[in-house]
Design an enzyme around this catalytic site. Structure first.
Site, PDB file in Angstrom:
ATOM      1  N   GLU A 108       0.851  -1.157  -0.169  1.00 37.18           N
ATOM      2  CA  GLU A 108      -0.242   0.198  -0.038  1.00 37.18           C
ATOM      3  C   GLU A 108       0.555   1.042   0.007  1.00 37.18           C
ATOM      4  OE1 GLU A 108      -3.425   2.704   2.845  1.00 37.18           O
ATOM      5  OE2 GLU A 108      -2.860   0.248   3.568  1.00 37.18           O
ATOM      6  N   ASP A 109       2.327   1.092   0.635  1.00 38.36           N
ATOM      7  CA  ASP A 109       3.141   2.753   1.014  1.00 38.36           C
ATOM      8  C   ASP A 109       4.268   2.584   0.354  1.00 38.36           C
ATOM      9  OD1 ASP A 109       0.612   3.063   2.530  1.00 38.36           O
ATOM     10  OD2 ASP A 109       1.428   2.395   4.670  1.00 38.36           O
TER      11      ASP A 109
END
Length: 709
Positions: free
Chosen positions: A79-80
């Site tokens: 996600e990051d």
């Protein structure tokens, strides 16, 4: 637990139960995660990597396997950071990558609202959990650490996250039996939402604790002494209720009125000792009869087992809550499904020791899948799971004596759907304790339920008004949607066939190539969707027919006979046909159809006052006629002027019933002292049937005038 500043704590915990190779894989995951998150900081301070490491440490306390811990360390990587699922598969395998993907939020997808995004993310996580239940354990640990460290956030954001946690994650922890995480989450949410109330209650509890420590020790010693006297090997543990539990109990009450602040757990070796210890406790202190619960014979839905009793204590008759359980039951009560990995790591047969917990968890996951498959969208799914997460349960029996657990307030119809979806769909009646009862009857613990099954599935939309379980609600909605789609498909086909008669084209003559041209023009995926849209009122059959005629290259338009131009109505068209309430058309009436986006095809009598307005939109009007054979009954409205005498309403109603005609509704208005105006809506087969009813009513001396509205 403080945020770690090194990997040593995690390595130390995992070295105690994992082999060196697995511990090394965890170290490699940390190194990869540190590179991936390099330069990222948390609002609470420190490098971001220490958050996933802390999540892994929480899971290590439950002795989860090394793949779970690796996935926990990497749960934010996809996600990051620029790294992808494929990068994780390459380094740590597909199982770890699937868990990471399951935990990952849908941050990169655009949704119509934040609420929809949350619902989509939650649905994705639940589906991942259905494949691997470790996903939800990682997510719970992630949420727990976030709650522990969110002090740097704005107050409003803390409160919002606390609401979401109380709404979703704490109940999931409870549903999976992980009470240690549930309790801490609830207390942290209480502190985040109401810091002042939390501080006051905590201080008050400390004051009470200081004054009662000695008394509690004496009571625990008394329990222990009685166990020893009775030859029961066990341990007595005193405890106090957690703050959030006390806070909920205090609604409308003072702190001094909460008598069962403190409780005792008696941990024994086996089930027989549990019941013997219950007798020992009751021989010491007087029990409250309505507060004795046997969760060993009838476990909770999350596998929790224990004997509960509340007794009158020795000091001012204060209530003492006592829980009696075996060591294994105690492990399950604290760790729930997570205890499964602990037993496996210790080399014991976890499948045997925790088979019941595993089975119950898997049953819940299976139920979630059924809800997801039947839900209309992610928002429906989220709302239905919330319903499933807050059950105050009852225990009822099948005719064979099997125990079925349902939420309090569940009806006999909920019971049918709990047994099997097909049984629920086909239910036509029930017997409760061998007596016939309505399907909407709310069940009570201890009742025996027998479901009466019909030949064919026939759920009613009205069932949604009284079922309470998520499974029943979603399955009924799913059936109704499917039924409506089928009805729309069949009606759409008939409407298009009728419209094509003007061009002497038959649906069977439309080639696949021509179908594809039409679909491309209308931007639809398949022919079935087109027919459904016609049947549901979203597309005009005449316009579609005109496009088909254009693409076919034919310019021919013929004058069809009246019978060929109009669509026959048989009464079997289903949910996409609506009979107008303003005029109540009957077989035998001249009728006209109007295509509505909201209701599909609405049928009016051609003499209806609204028809003139409808004909101003000729493209939406459909010529109709009744088929030679029509099924079902139809509503008709009669207006009667009746002498205003005692019993007139009953006389009219009983006369209508004598003609084997059902009354749908009635309205009476006293115009003056001499006469009343009554409106009856009745169910008849056709105009002939209605005429018979009217003739019978005209013979009554109290009826002065009768007409059809």
């Amino acid at each position: 637990m403080a945020t770690p500043t090194s990997i040593n704590g995690l390595i130390e915990k995992t070295s105690a139960y994992l082999n060196p190779e697995q511990v090394e894989r965890i170290r490699q995951a940390f190194e990869f995660g540190a590179i991936a998150h390099e330069g990222q900081k948390r609002k609470a301070g420190g490098d971001y990597i220490w958050h996933p490491v802390a999540v892994a440490e929480i899971l290590a306390e439950y002795k989860l396997d090394h793949e779970s811990l690796i996935a926990a360390i990497l749960h934010d990587v996809v996600e990051d950071t620029p790294f992808t699922k494929e990068d994780i598969i390459e380094r740590f395998g597909e199982s770890v990558a699937d868990m990471v993907e399951g935990v990952t939020k849908l941050a990169k997808v655009q949704f119509a609202s934040a609420k929809e995004a949350k619902a989509e993310s939650f649905q994705k996580m639940m589906l991942a959990m259905s494949r691997d239940i470790r996903v939800i354990l990682i997510k719970l640990a992630d949420r727990l650490h976030n709650m522990r460290t969110m002090g740097a956030m704005r107050r409003d954001k803390q409160a919002r996250i606390a609401d979401e946690t109380l709404e979703i994650y704490a109940p999931i922890a409870a549903r999976l039996g992980i009470n240690a995480i549930r309790i801490e989450l609830e207390d942290l949410c209480f502190k985040a939402k109401y810091p002042f109330r939390h501080a006051v209650l905590e201080k008050r509890l400390q004051q009470v604790r200081g004054g009662r420590n000695e008394a509690l020790k004496q009571i625990a010693d008394t329990f222990q002494h009685r166990l020893d006297q009775d030859g029961i090997e066990g341990q007595v543990i005193g405890r106090e209720k957690h703050l959030y539990s006390l806070y909920r109990k205090m609604h409308g009450r003072k702190f001094s009125e909460i008598l069962d602040i403190f409780a005792f757990r008696i941990i024994v070796k086996d089930i027989d000792s549990c019941y013997r210890a219950l007798g020992s406790a009751h021989s010491l202190y007087k029990p409250l009869p309505l507060r004795i619960k046997d969760y060993i014979a009838v476990p909770k839905k999350n596998g929790y087992q224990s004997l509960h009793t509340t007794v009158m204590g020795p000091y001012n008759n204060a209530h003492l809550e006592v829980q009696i359980r075996t060591e294994q039951m105690h492990d399950v009560s604290e760790h729930g499904i997570a205890a499964h990995w602990q037993y496996k790591q210790e080399g014991e047969n976890g499948d045997n020791k925790l088979s019941q917990v595993d089975t119950l968890a898997q049953e819940w996951v299976k139920n979630l899948l059924e809800i997801q498959q039947s839900a209309g969208n992610s928002l429906d799914f989220l709302e239905n799971v919330k319903i499933d997460l807050f059950p105050e349960v009852i225990y009822v029996f099948t005719p064979k004596g099997d125990i079925i657990t349902l939420p309090r307030g569940a009806t006999a119809l909920d019971f049918a759907y709990a047994l099997h979806t097909d049984l629920g769909h086909a239910t036509i009646g029930c017997r409760i304790d061998k007596k016939a009862a309505p399907l909407r009857t709310m069940l009570e613990s201890g009742e025996s339920i027998q479901i009466i099954k019909g030949r064919h599935p026939a759920p009613q939309a009205s069932w949604l008004q009284f079922v309470t379980t998520a499974k029943a609600r979603t399955q009924i909605r799913h059936f109704m949607r499917h039924l409506k789609a089928t009805d729309a498909l069949n009606l759409g086909k008939r409407l298009l066939e009728s419209a094509l008669k003007a061009y002497q084209i038959k649906c069977t003559e439309i080639s696949e190539e021509l179908q594809q041209q039409i679909l491309d023009e209308l931007q639809l995926h398949n022919w079935q969707t087109l027919l459904e849209e016609i049947g549901s009122g979203n597309r005009m059959p005449q316009l579609v027919a005109k496009q088909i005629q254009h693409f076919s290259g034919s310019d021919q338009e013929v004058q069809a006979s009246l019978q060929d131009k109009t669509l026959p109505i048989t009464g079997t068209e289903g949910m996409v046909i609506h009979y107008a309430q303003c005029c109540h058309p009957l077989p035998g009436d001249n009728i006209l159809g109007f295509i509505s986006k909201e209701k599909g095809l609405v049928i009016h009598r051609d003499c209806c006052a609204n028809v003139k307005q409808l004909k101003t939109q000729p493209d939406k009007c459909i010529e109709l006629h009744w088929a030679d054979e029509v099924e079902g009954t139809y509503l008709a409205e009669l207006q009667l002027e009746v002498d205003n005498v005692r019993g007139s309403l009953g006389t009219i109603a009983s006369t209508i019933a004598s003609t084997n005609t059902d009354i749908d509704r009635v309205n009476s208005d006293d115009k003056d002292e001499s006469y009343s105006l009554m409106n009856f809506v009745i169910k008849v087969r056709d105009r002939v049937h209605l005429a018979q009813v009217m003739r019978v009513l005209k013979r009554l001396s109290i009826v002065q005038k009768i007409q059809r509205n």
